[in-house]
Design a protein around this motif. Structure first.
Motif, PDB file in Angstrom:
ATOM      1  N   VAL A  64       0.413  -1.191  -0.057  1.00 13.91           N
ATOM      2  CA  VAL A  64       0.009   0.263  -0.520  1.00 13.91           C
ATOM      3  C   VAL A  64       1.411   1.109  -0.363  1.00 13.91           C
ATOM      4  CG1 VAL A  64      -1.779   1.219   1.337  1.00 13.91           C
ATOM      5  CG2 VAL A  64      -1.952  -1.370   1.372  1.00 13.91           C
ATOM      6  N   LEU A  65       0.869   2.292  -0.780  1.00 12.28           N
ATOM      7  CA  LEU A  65       1.855   3.375  -1.228  1.00 12.28           C
ATOM      8  C   LEU A  65       1.308   4.147   0.008  1.00 12.28           C
ATOM      9  CD1 LEU A  65       3.214   4.984  -3.313  1.00 12.28           C
ATOM     10  CD2 LEU A  65       1.011   6.415  -4.010  1.00 12.28           C
ATOM     11  N   ASN A  66       2.623   4.549   0.223  1.00 12.36           N
ATOM     12  CA  ASN A  66       2.697   5.711   1.664  1.00 12.36           C
ATOM     13  C   ASN A  66       4.532   6.613   1.083  1.00 12.36           C
ATOM     14  OD1 ASN A  66       2.072   6.481   3.770  1.00 12.36           O
ATOM     15  ND2 ASN A  66       3.453   5.602   5.649  1.00 12.36           N
ATOM     16  N   ASP A  67       3.778   7.017   0.160  1.00 17.38           N
ATOM     17  CA  ASP A  67       4.966   7.736  -0.709  1.00 17.38           C
ATOM     18  C   ASP A  67       6.131   9.202   1.134  1.00 17.38           C
ATOM     19  OD1 ASP A  67       7.178   9.286  -1.479  1.00 17.38           O
ATOM     20  OD2 ASP A  67       5.484  10.212  -3.259  1.00 17.38           O
ATOM     21  N   PRO A  68       7.081   8.764   1.399  1.00 11.40           N
ATOM     22  CA  PRO A  68       7.641   9.480   2.144  1.00 11.40           C
ATOM     23  C   PRO A  68       8.036  10.540   1.648  1.00 11.40           C
ATOM     24  CG  PRO A  68       8.924   7.093   1.165  1.00 11.40           C
ATOM     25  CD  PRO A  68       7.766   7.067   1.336  1.00 11.40           C
ATOM     26  N   GLN A  69       8.152  10.507   0.547  1.00 11.05           N
ATOM     27  CA  GLN A  69       8.806  12.169  -0.296  1.00 11.05           C
ATOM     28  C   GLN A  69       8.074  13.389  -0.264  1.00 11.05           C
ATOM     29  OE1 GLN A  69      10.886   8.711  -2.037  1.00 11.05           O
ATOM     30  NE2 GLN A  69       9.205   9.222  -1.895  1.00 11.05           N
ATOM     31  N   VAL A  70       6.093  12.323  -0.507  1.00  7.69           N
ATOM     32  CA  VAL A  70       5.179  13.413  -0.491  1.00  7.69           C
ATOM     33  C   VAL A  70       5.794  13.988   0.669  1.00  7.69           C
ATOM     34  CG1 VAL A  70       2.871  14.088  -0.481  1.00  7.69           C
ATOM     35  CG2 VAL A  70       4.414  12.881  -2.278  1.00  7.69           C
TER      36      VAL A  70
END
Length: 330
Positions: A276-282
């Motif tokens: 499940v996506l959890n983009d830390p950059q954003v």
């Protein structure tokens, strides 16, 4: 005549002194230092840096702060609330303008919130919320993320109403809000299925090495396991390592959370099934922009949702990028 000459001489000296005085004043005015705005200092208390996710989040935050002309001073709580409270007090003493906080405990961080309030320093939480009042929380709906993982697990085990199998669940940190949400959301989906049995493993603090050790024992006790669900991909990959050692890779389904690129690359091979996506950059970029906005007097909703989605065999190819540690939001 002598009086006249003396008067003229005195007049010329006065003029010269006046001219010299004007010149000095003008030069002093020209060279006077102009007031320049002080650089904004952002204090960042990170729950731990013993995780690729939090390292990526921190790197993104530092890059965004630099791009906006601000400075970040960060500290690593090492998953220890006592250390975190002490670290934050040190940050306040050093003179930060705003505090970004990823709390190791949503309740026990209260002394830090009180200290920041006393010092008139606004607080923005990231990734994990607190029970206390802050300017805003930048994160994701982890309960929804757990539910997405749970629904995919049900699908992988036969679908709604038909799903059957044994699941081993590797948990994050004891008492953590993210852990509880990812656990509860997952069970919201799988507990509806009478044919599914879940074995809850120990808390592995989101680290691969601890997951490897825990899963070795769990697999020995449950050789008939059909699916592994971990509260992050790093722990899921630890389980995969053990499955590979036992020639079970690809035979036991694996579902994780976070969108770690290593996990996504394993999906087309059949050794990994979903994340499940959890983009830390954003998260890193958004929380810095939000913290600077709070300092400028802007107001925000209590929760800023950075968004998520499921990544599986149907869309994994869209997210693979060798330059990234975690998948980027689309």
């Amino acid at each position: 005549m002598r009086k006249l000459r003396g008067l003229l001489a005195l007049t010329m000296v006065s003029v010269l002194i006046g001219v010299a005085g004007c010149g000095t004043a003008k030069t002093a005015e020209t060279n006077a230092p102009k007031d320049t705005p002080k650089q904004v200092v952002i204090g960042f208390s990170q729950v731990t840096l013993d995780s690729p996710f939090y390292v990526s989040l921190m790197d993104a935050a530092k890059a965004e702060a630099e791009a906006k002309g601000a400075k970040i001073v960060y500290v690593d709580a090492q998953n220890n609330i006592e250390k975190q409270n002490k670290d934050i007090q040190d940050l306040i003493t050093k003179g930060i303008n705003v505090l970004i906080l990823n709390p190791s405990n949503p309740t026990a961080v209260a002394p830090s919130l009180a200290a920041a309030k006393q010092a008139n320093i606004p607080v923005v939480t990231v990734d994990r919320p607190t029970d206390g009042k802050v300017a805003t929380f930048v994160g994701r709906d982890n309960r929804k993320m757990g539910e997405l993982a749970g629904k995919e697990a049900v699908l992988l085990l036969g679908g709604e109403g038909k799903a059957k199998g044994k699941i081993i669940e590797l948990q994050g940190d004891a008492g953590g809000k993210v852990m509880m949400d990812r656990r509860d959301g997952f069970h919201l989906a799988v507990d509806k299925e009478p044919g599914i049995k879940v074995i809850q493993g120990p808390y592995c603090d989101y680290t691969r090495s601890k997951a490897v050790k825990a899963f070795q024992d769990l697999l020995q006790a449950n050789p008939d396991v059909n699916l592994v669900y971990a509260h992050n991909d790093d722990m899921s990959l630890g389980a995969l390592q053990v499955l590979e050692q036992n020639q079970l890779a690809g035979k036991v389904k694996i579902v994780g959370v976070d969108g770690l690129m290593e996990a996504i690359k394993a999906i087309p091979t059949g050794k990994y099934d979903a994340t499940v996506l959890n983009d830390p950059q954003v998260l890193g970029k958004t929380v810095v922009d939000t913290a600077l906005g709070v300092l400028d007097g802007k107001t925000y909703d209590a929760f800023i949702d950075a968004g998520t989605t499921l990544i599986n065999k149907d869309n994994a190819a869209q997210y693979i990028n060798d330059k990234l540690t975690f998948a980027a939001s689309k």
